[in-house]
Structure formats: C-alpha cells, structure tokens
Design an enzyme around this catalytic site. Structure first.
Site, PDB file in Angstrom:
ATOM      1  N   HIS A   1     -10.966  -6.080  -4.685  1.00  0.00           N
ATOM      2  CA  HIS A   1     -10.522  -6.332  -3.304  1.00  0.00           C
ATOM      3  C   HIS A   1     -11.440  -7.358  -2.645  1.00  0.00           C
ATOM      4  O   HIS A   1     -11.690  -7.307  -1.440  1.00  0.00           O
ATOM      5  CB  HIS A   1     -10.530  -5.022  -2.504  1.00  0.00           C
TER       6      HIS A   1
ATOM      7  N   ASP B   1      -6.566   0.287  -4.985  1.00  0.00           N
ATOM      8  CA  ASP B   1      -8.012   0.448  -4.760  1.00  0.00           C
ATOM      9  C   ASP B   1      -8.362   0.676  -3.291  1.00  0.00           C
ATOM     10  O   ASP B   1      -9.479   0.439  -2.873  1.00  0.00           O
ATOM     11  CB  ASP B   1      -8.775  -0.773  -5.299  1.00  0.00           C
TER      12      ASP B   1
ATOM     13  N   ASP C   1      -8.601 -11.421  -9.484  1.00  0.00           N
ATOM     14  CA  ASP C   1      -9.009 -12.036  -8.225  1.00  0.00           C
ATOM     15  C   ASP C   1     -10.366 -11.489  -7.822  1.00  0.00           C
ATOM     16  O   ASP C   1     -10.938 -10.649  -8.516  1.00  0.00           O
ATOM     17  CB  ASP C   1      -7.955 -11.867  -7.112  1.00  0.00           C
TER      18      ASP C   1
ATOM     19  N   TYR D   1       0.881  -1.162   0.000  1.00  0.00           N
ATOM     20  CA  TYR D   1       0.000   0.000   0.000  1.00  0.00           C
ATOM     21  C   TYR D   1       0.918   1.211   0.000  1.00  0.00           C
ATOM     22  O   TYR D   1       1.988   1.180   0.599  1.00  0.00           O
ATOM     23  CB  TYR D   1      -0.836   0.058   1.281  1.00  0.00           C
TER      24      TYR D   1
HETATM   25  C1  LIG Z   1      -7.832 -11.247   5.508  1.00  0.00           C
HETATM   26  C2  LIG Z   1      -7.566 -10.520   4.213  1.00  0.00           C
HETATM   27  C3  LIG Z   1      -6.534  -9.592   4.171  1.00  0.00           C
HETATM   28  C4  LIG Z   1      -6.261  -8.892   2.995  1.00  0.00           C
HETATM   29  N1  LIG Z   1      -5.245  -7.991   2.948  1.00  0.00           N
HETATM   30  C5  LIG Z   1      -4.954  -7.350   1.796  1.00  0.00           C
HETATM   31  C6  LIG Z   1      -3.862  -6.446   1.713  1.00  0.00           C
HETATM   32  O1  LIG Z   1      -3.141  -6.198   2.679  1.00  0.00           O
HETATM   33  N2  LIG Z   1      -3.630  -5.847   0.501  1.00  0.00           N
HETATM   34  C7  LIG Z   1      -4.412  -6.101  -0.600  1.00  0.00           C
HETATM   35  O2  LIG Z   1      -4.150  -5.552  -1.671  1.00  0.00           O
HETATM   36  N3  LIG Z   1      -5.440  -6.949  -0.539  1.00  0.00           N
HETATM   37  C8  LIG Z   1      -5.723  -7.576   0.615  1.00  0.00           C
HETATM   38  N4  LIG Z   1      -6.790  -8.440   0.670  1.00  0.00           N
HETATM   39  C9  LIG Z   1      -7.600  -8.660  -0.531  1.00  0.00           C
HETATM   40  C10 LIG Z   1      -7.034  -9.827  -1.314  1.00  0.00           C
HETATM   41  O3  LIG Z   1      -5.730  -9.545  -1.755  1.00  0.00           O
HETATM   42  C11 LIG Z   1      -7.882 -10.157  -2.543  1.00  0.00           C
HETATM   43  O4  LIG Z   1      -8.004  -9.033  -3.403  1.00  0.00           O
HETATM   44  C12 LIG Z   1      -9.267 -10.652  -2.205  1.00  0.00           C
HETATM   45  O5  LIG Z   1      -9.288 -11.372  -0.987  1.00  0.00           O
HETATM   46  C13 LIG Z   1      -9.727 -11.552  -3.347  1.00  0.00           C
HETATM   47  O6  LIG Z   1     -11.017 -11.982  -3.149  1.00  0.00           O
HETATM   48  P1  LIG Z   1     -11.405 -13.430  -2.570  1.00  0.00           P
HETATM   49  O7  LIG Z   1     -11.102 -13.390  -1.107  1.00  0.00           O
HETATM   50  O8  LIG Z   1     -12.858 -13.483  -2.890  1.00  0.00           O
HETATM   51  O9  LIG Z   1     -10.574 -14.463  -3.304  1.00  0.00           O
HETATM   52  C14 LIG Z   1      -7.057  -9.145   1.841  1.00  0.00           C
HETATM   53  C15 LIG Z   1      -8.086 -10.102   1.889  1.00  0.00           C
HETATM   54  C16 LIG Z   1      -8.345 -10.781   3.064  1.00  0.00           C
HETATM   55  C17 LIG Z   1      -9.468 -11.807   3.066  1.00  0.00           C
END
Ligand SMILES: Cc1cc2nc3c(=O)[nH]c(=O)nc-3n(C[C@H](O)[C@H](O)[C@H](O)COP(=O)(O)O)c2cc1C
Length: 267
Positions: free
Chosen positions: A151, A41, A182, A13
């Site tokens: 996200h 985002d 994703d 980030y």
């Molecule tokens: C517990 C958790 C922590 C996450 N932390 C970040 C993060 O630090 N940076 C980021 O870009 N996305 C983060 N994400 C989003 C994921 O990278 C991803 O975009 C998203 O979980 C994809 O969707 P899905 O869970 O339906 O597969 C996080 C998601 C979860 C569930």
C-alpha cells in the site's frame, strides 16, 4: 480506480456489510469497468499522522479550494469518492477532525474472494499480497492476477518491501496468474528491477499524483513519460532490447543493484 494499458480497473475495499460490496461490484460492471481489484491489506483505517500534521484539510486552503473545486463545480459538480458505496461517502471538504473513518471489513476471508470470483466474470486481481502462501491461496480462489504491494507503506509501517517479496510470490504462482507490483516506483530503474524479479508490470501511485498536483492530467502523463524514458535508458545500459528480455541475473539478490552484463544480452 486504476488504469492499465488504457483499460479501467475498479478497486474495491470490502465493507462489513457484504451486500453493500456486492451492489458496488454490480455497479462497476454496469458502468463498464473491465477488471476488479480487491484490496486485502486494509483491514482497518490507517493512522496517518502526517495527514493531521500537514493539516490535510481542504477548508484551510481556500485558494486551492477555489481554484480546483471551483473548476469541478463549474464543469461536473462536487467530486465524490466514487469507489465508495453511497452510504459511506462523505463530503470531500469535511474537516479531518469530523471525518468518520471508514468501516472496513476486518473479517475478510478467502470465502469472500471466492464469492467475488463467482460474481465477477472479468479479470479479478488481489492487491496487497506479500507472502507466497497467500499468493497460492488467492490463485486457488480464482484470482487472475496479484498485486504485490504494501500500500505504498501507507498502512502498516515496517512491512517487507514488495520488491523483496516479489521473487517468492512470482515463483509460487508461476504461470497460473499474472504478478504485478506497486509501492515505491519512482524511477525507470525501479520498474526494470521489478520486471527482472518477476513482475509482468508495475503500478505507480504517487509518482503520477505528483504530476497531477503540478499540472493536472498533463502532469500525470508527463510523469509517466519520464518513467518510460528512464526505463528505456536502463534497458539500454543493461543490454536488454526490450523489457521482456529480462533476467533476474541482472540483479544482485541481496541488494537491488544491477550487474550489467559485460556483453549485451542480445549479441
Ligand atoms: C492518495 C492515495 C489514495 C489511495 N487510495 C487507495 C485506495 O483507495 N485503495 C487502494 O487499494 N490503494 C490506495 N492507495 C494505494 C495505492 O493504490 C498504491 O498501492 C500505492 O500508492 C503505491 O505506492 P506508491 O505511491 O509508492 O507508488 C492510495 C494511494 C494514494 C497515494
């Protein structure tokens, strides 16, 4: 942190203090991360009411705290959020009520991306793209890859689903960058659809995390192997010998349903 084909990718980030971000990028390089993913985002902290409703507060789950944290404390010490700069790390056991929200860069610009491109000589990905013009701009700024993502629907509700944005983004970028997707990958058929609509690969967030919740690292591996098996089966039903032999004609464009060929594609 993300893992892709056994390679470690560092997820960044941007912080309002750009120097803090630069130092973190240098640290990621020094410790051997191979690719950098810049998340674009999350201009501000999300309002995750479900975390408050579910009392996402480790102090209120002493049994879990003892089992999981106890293991960490014995083996490697208190875990921290390693992808945050030192100054922004908070105790994982801090209560939801007292936890500070992160000061995210709400002033991120394409110049920031150009600067990261100058600093980072490995693969650079931009995560959180949902628009063809943004995709072109990101590639013009030097991105090697884009992750079409909302996200996981965890930030802005009512965004377009990445699977709907994917074909436009893939067309806009062509062969100039790799396109990944994703958000919402739960079944092998979700992966097959994303590949058919132009993704080179997908990322899964919660699916392996649910595996982790049940059985740690083995649980994550099991979740991924279920997805892989399902993908194989879907490919067989669609008459595709490999995921590479994909075709958007397998998908009805208005709805994401397959139209399996009457004859296998490889005959
Ligand atoms: C517990 C958790 C922590 C996450 N932390 C970040 C993060 O630090 N940076 C980021 O870009 N996305 C983060 N994400 C989003 C994921 O990278 C991803 O975009 C998203 O979980 C994809 O969707 P899905 O869970 O339906 O597969 C996080 C998601 C979860 C569930």
């Amino acid at each position: 942190m993300a893992q892709a084909g056994g390679r470690l990718w560092f997820q960044l980030y941007m912080w309002p203090d750009r120097e803090m971000s630069r130092q973190l990028v240098q640290r990621a390089r020094l410790v051997g991360f191979e690719a950098l993913i810049v998340t674009v985002d999350t201009a501000t902290g999300p309002n995750r009411e479900y975390n408050r409703r579910n009392v996402f507060d480790l102090a209120t789950h002493p049994g879990w705290l003892l089992r999981v944290m106890g293991r960490y404390l014995l083996n490697s010490g208190m875990p921290t959020l390693e992808n945050l700069p030192d100054a922004l790390r908070q105790s994982l056991t801090a209560s939801v009520k007292t936890r500070r929200s992160l000061p995210l860069a709400d002033s991120l610009t394409w110049d920031d991306l150009r600067e990261l491109r100058r600093m980072w000589d490995g693969p650079l990905m931009v995560k959180g793209i949902l628009d063809a013009d943004d995709a072109r701009l990101a590639v013009d700024c030097g991105a090697d890859g884009l992750i079409v993502s909302n996200h996981g629907g965890r930030n802005l509700d009512s965004t377009i689903a990445p699977i709907d944005a994917l074909p436009e983004v893939a067309d806009a970028v062509g062969h100039r960058a790799h396109v990944f997707m994703d958000s919402g990958v739960r079944r092998g058929s979700d992966i097959a659809k994303a590949l058919a609509l132009g993704a080179r690969a997908v990322f899964a967030g919660r699916a392996p995390l649910w595996g982790v919740a049940v059985a740690g690292e083995q649980g994550a591996a099991r979740a991924i192997s279920i997805l892989r098996d399902e993908l194989d089966r879907v490919m067989a039903y669609l008459g595709c010998p490999t995921p590479g032999a994909r075709s958007s004609s397998l998908i009805r464009s208005d709805r994401h349903f397959f139209t399996p060929p009457s004859r296998p594609l490889h005959s």
